[in-house]
Design an enzyme around this catalytic site. Sequence first.
Site, PDB file in Angstrom:
ATOM      1  N   ASP A  13       0.875  -1.191  -0.179  1.00 37.58           N
ATOM      2  CA  ASP A  13       0.061   0.158  -0.073  1.00 37.58           C
ATOM      3  C   ASP A  13       0.846   1.144   0.006  1.00 37.58           C
ATOM      4  O   ASP A  13       0.274   2.226   0.429  1.00 37.58           O
ATOM      5  CB  ASP A  13      -0.934   0.051   1.472  1.00 37.58           C
ATOM      6  CG  ASP A  13      -1.722  -1.262   1.282  1.00 37.58           C
ATOM      7  OD1 ASP A  13      -2.337  -1.549   0.254  1.00 37.58           O
ATOM      8  OD2 ASP A  13      -1.724  -1.785   2.345  1.00 37.58           O
ATOM      9  N   GLU A  14       2.007   1.185  -0.462  1.00 36.56           N
ATOM     10  CA  GLU A  14       2.846   2.421  -0.604  1.00 36.56           C
ATOM     11  C   GLU A  14       2.597   3.592  -1.583  1.00 36.56           C
ATOM     12  O   GLU A  14       2.882   4.443  -1.626  1.00 36.56           O
ATOM     13  CB  GLU A  14       4.407   1.857  -1.068  1.00 36.56           C
ATOM     14  CG  GLU A  14       5.026   1.139   0.094  1.00 36.56           C
ATOM     15  CD  GLU A  14       4.754  -0.353  -0.229  1.00 36.56           C
ATOM     16  OE1 GLU A  14       3.884  -0.901  -0.955  1.00 36.56           O
ATOM     17  OE2 GLU A  14       5.461  -1.217   0.470  1.00 36.56           O
ATOM     18  N   LYS A  16       2.387   2.164  -5.105  1.00 33.94           N
ATOM     19  CA  LYS A  16       2.866   1.661  -6.352  1.00 33.94           C
ATOM     20  C   LYS A  16       2.029   1.953  -7.438  1.00 33.94           C
ATOM     21  O   LYS A  16       2.871   2.183  -8.719  1.00 33.94           O
ATOM     22  CB  LYS A  16       3.143   0.407  -6.358  1.00 33.94           C
ATOM     23  CG  LYS A  16       3.960  -0.257  -5.029  1.00 33.94           C
ATOM     24  CD  LYS A  16       3.981  -1.540  -4.890  1.00 33.94           C
ATOM     25  CE  LYS A  16       3.125  -2.488  -4.421  1.00 33.94           C
ATOM     26  NZ  LYS A  16       2.597  -2.218  -3.228  1.00 33.94           N
ATOM     27  N   GLY A  40      -4.396  -4.275  -4.117  1.00 34.06           N
ATOM     28  CA  GLY A  40      -5.579  -3.382  -4.581  1.00 34.06           C
ATOM     29  C   GLY A  40      -4.878  -2.102  -5.017  1.00 34.06           C
ATOM     30  O   GLY A  40      -3.895  -1.542  -4.235  1.00 34.06           O
ATOM     31  N   HIS A  41      -5.087  -1.822  -6.240  1.00 35.11           N
ATOM     32  CA  HIS A  41      -4.124  -0.823  -6.831  1.00 35.11           C
ATOM     33  C   HIS A  41      -5.160   0.353  -7.189  1.00 35.11           C
ATOM     34  O   HIS A  41      -6.249  -0.034  -7.916  1.00 35.11           O
ATOM     35  CB  HIS A  41      -3.625  -1.204  -8.314  1.00 35.11           C
ATOM     36  CG  HIS A  41      -2.661  -2.468  -8.171  1.00 35.11           C
ATOM     37  ND1 HIS A  41      -1.288  -2.235  -8.595  1.00 35.11           N
ATOM     38  CD2 HIS A  41      -2.885  -3.583  -7.905  1.00 35.11           C
ATOM     39  CE1 HIS A  41      -0.939  -3.420  -8.209  1.00 35.11           C
ATOM     40  NE2 HIS A  41      -1.782  -4.298  -8.287  1.00 35.11           N
ATOM     41  N   GLN A 224       1.953  -5.921  -3.259  1.00 35.26           N
ATOM     42  CA  GLN A 224       2.361  -5.972  -1.745  1.00 35.26           C
ATOM     43  C   GLN A 224       3.591  -5.426  -1.331  1.00 35.26           C
ATOM     44  O   GLN A 224       3.897  -4.399  -2.301  1.00 35.26           O
ATOM     45  CB  GLN A 224       2.400  -7.624  -1.169  1.00 35.26           C
ATOM     46  CG  GLN A 224       1.085  -8.295  -1.217  1.00 35.26           C
ATOM     47  CD  GLN A 224       0.634  -9.033  -2.368  1.00 35.26           C
ATOM     48  OE1 GLN A 224       1.387  -9.389  -3.225  1.00 35.26           O
ATOM     49  NE2 GLN A 224      -0.512  -8.516  -2.985  1.00 35.26           N
ATOM     50  N   LEU A 332       4.011  12.422   0.886  1.00 35.94           N
ATOM     51  CA  LEU A 332       4.468  13.499   1.699  1.00 35.94           C
ATOM     52  C   LEU A 332       3.769  14.372   2.148  1.00 35.94           C
ATOM     53  O   LEU A 332       3.642  14.994   3.340  1.00 35.94           O
ATOM     54  CB  LEU A 332       5.807  14.131   0.966  1.00 35.94           C
ATOM     55  CG  LEU A 332       6.668  15.032   1.709  1.00 35.94           C
ATOM     56  CD1 LEU A 332       7.683  14.096   2.618  1.00 35.94           C
ATOM     57  CD2 LEU A 332       7.338  15.938   0.788  1.00 35.94           C
TER      58      LEU A 332
HETATM   59  P1  IMP Z   1      -2.726 -12.703   1.757  1.00 32.52           P
HETATM   60  O1  IMP Z   1      -1.688 -12.336   0.903  1.00 32.52           O
HETATM   61  O2  IMP Z   1      -4.226 -12.398   1.552  1.00 32.52           O
HETATM   62  O3  IMP Z   1      -2.368 -13.995   2.139  1.00 32.52           O
HETATM   63  O4  IMP Z   1      -2.461 -12.074   3.261  1.00 32.52           O
HETATM   64  C1  IMP Z   1      -1.205 -12.151   3.977  1.00 32.52           C
HETATM   65  C2  IMP Z   1      -1.006 -10.772   4.472  1.00 32.52           C
HETATM   66  O5  IMP Z   1      -0.497  -9.927   3.407  1.00 32.52           O
HETATM   67  C3  IMP Z   1      -2.006 -10.034   5.253  1.00 32.52           C
HETATM   68  O6  IMP Z   1      -1.271  -9.324   6.297  1.00 32.52           O
HETATM   69  C4  IMP Z   1      -2.550  -9.049   4.275  1.00 32.52           C
HETATM   70  O7  IMP Z   1      -3.124  -8.023   4.995  1.00 32.52           O
HETATM   71  C5  IMP Z   1      -1.268  -8.637   3.569  1.00 32.52           C
HETATM   72  N1  IMP Z   1      -1.621  -8.337   2.238  1.00 32.52           N
HETATM   73  C6  IMP Z   1      -1.644  -8.980   1.064  1.00 32.52           C
HETATM   74  N2  IMP Z   1      -1.790  -8.058  -0.010  1.00 32.52           N
HETATM   75  C7  IMP Z   1      -1.633  -6.912   0.486  1.00 32.52           C
HETATM   76  C8  IMP Z   1      -1.738  -5.770  -0.037  1.00 32.52           C
HETATM   77  O8  IMP Z   1      -1.766  -5.450  -1.368  1.00 32.52           O
HETATM   78  N3  IMP Z   1      -1.176  -4.608   0.465  1.00 32.52           N
HETATM   79  C9  IMP Z   1      -1.096  -4.672   2.014  1.00 32.52           C
HETATM   80  N4  IMP Z   1      -1.162  -5.811   2.551  1.00 32.52           N
HETATM   81  C10 IMP Z   1      -1.433  -6.948   1.797  1.00 32.52           C
END
Ligand code: IMP
Length: 426
Positions: A13-14, A16, A40-41, A224, A332
């Site tokens: 969630d930076e 990207k 989620g983009h 991620q 920022l």
């Molecule tokens: P999974 O990828 O659904 O198996 O979740 C594993 C971990 O990764 C959990 O802490 C999720 O909240 C986190 N996670 C997965 N996808 C994202 C993303 O796109 N952004 C932020 N956290 C994510």
Amino acid sequence: MPNRVVVGAQWGDEGKAKVVDYLTEEADYVIRFQGGANAGHTVEVGDQKFVFHLLPSGLMHDGKSCVIGNGVVLDPAQLLHEIGDVLTKGIDATGRLWLSEAAQVVLPTHKLLDQLKEKAAGKDAIGTTGRGIGPAYYDKVARVGVRVGDLLEDDLLRARLEKAIAAHNEVITKIFGAPPVEVGPVHAEYRAYGEKLRPYVADCVAILAKALKEKKGLLFEGAQGTFLDVDHGTYPFVTSSNTVAGAACAGSGVGPTAIQQVIGVVKAYTTRVGNGPFPTEIEGGLGAELRRIGHEFGATTGRERRCGWFDAVVVRRAAQVNGLTHLAVTKLDVLDSFDSIEICTAYEIDGKRVDHFPSSLARLERVKAVYETLPGWKSDTTKITDAKDLPVNARKYLDRLAELVDVPVGMLSLGPKRHQTIRMGM
Ligand code: IMP
């Protein structure tokens, strides 16, 4: 254009998608190489806001090709939904979107298992997105997965589904006491998805090899973040794929010698969704303030994101494991109203100062963040379009981040819109 990989250098969630969207102008191909619909983009173009989970956001740019590489776990229903959604906005994916025949397919039983496991784990839950990502990757590694190419072959698909779902039903019924899933309806549903996806399925290794030969620009879009990487992240509170830049190669079939730049996207502070260690987390007060100003709610699950100060120890490690050539600092402007801003420069573990990120969860849980305080700039940065117009204290803050991480800042984002982006020598 140099071939570039864009990765998250924190916990996801930076921002990207915005960086990728901006750099897509210079690219010919945008490639996803890991993860799935857990990502989620969010991209804002004009007054329209797009949220993609699987589609590379490059699709919104005319004439750019998009690839979903073999490293992705692909949920066909979600992908078709997104293809349909962009079509209603006048964007046709035909002839521009390519799906690797070797990408793994997410099945309904993967989602069910993900959710059952999380529920049964109680307080030890990882906090997954429930999108079936972990179970789809287990099946890949266990060599019982269904691949995108299998969706196009009726008999083969049936055989693969029977094998996979029989194994899933063992767990669903015997461990979780839930009713089994029938193969027949899944087969019919996935066969229909196969037909709808057929025009997009291709040998993506060959497509990208040809693109490289023709000196096209490749932009790899990570999902991620580095600390959710299954090897380099805060294990076991991680996702199930490698999220680091190296995965761009394995997850697309392009060799490492083709890549010239690796851009680590960082928020000017830190957030995390899901459970697990987070040394600079601020609970309540200022943390809630960051969440409110930064609209920090998950794009996939809508969950509140945990918020905290910038952690230079984390990003220093990200620079190492990704080989970062540049930082892209986002949001920022969220810090515009703060009187003073903290940066975590090192950790203290059992009374001893450490400068590196510990890989053991036990040590990580004992970490105390060591902070340095910088003065805020207390002015609106959202309309600035040139780095030389930044308030002096904002500039000092950025310079300090770059110094602590030892990677130059190549891009800066001061708001969600495309035009709120400043290029800084990249
Ligand atoms: P999974 O990828 O659904 O198996 O979740 C594993 C971990 O990764 C959990 O802490 C999720 O909240 C986190 N996670 C997965 N996808 C994202 C993303 O796109 N952004 C932020 N956290 C994510």
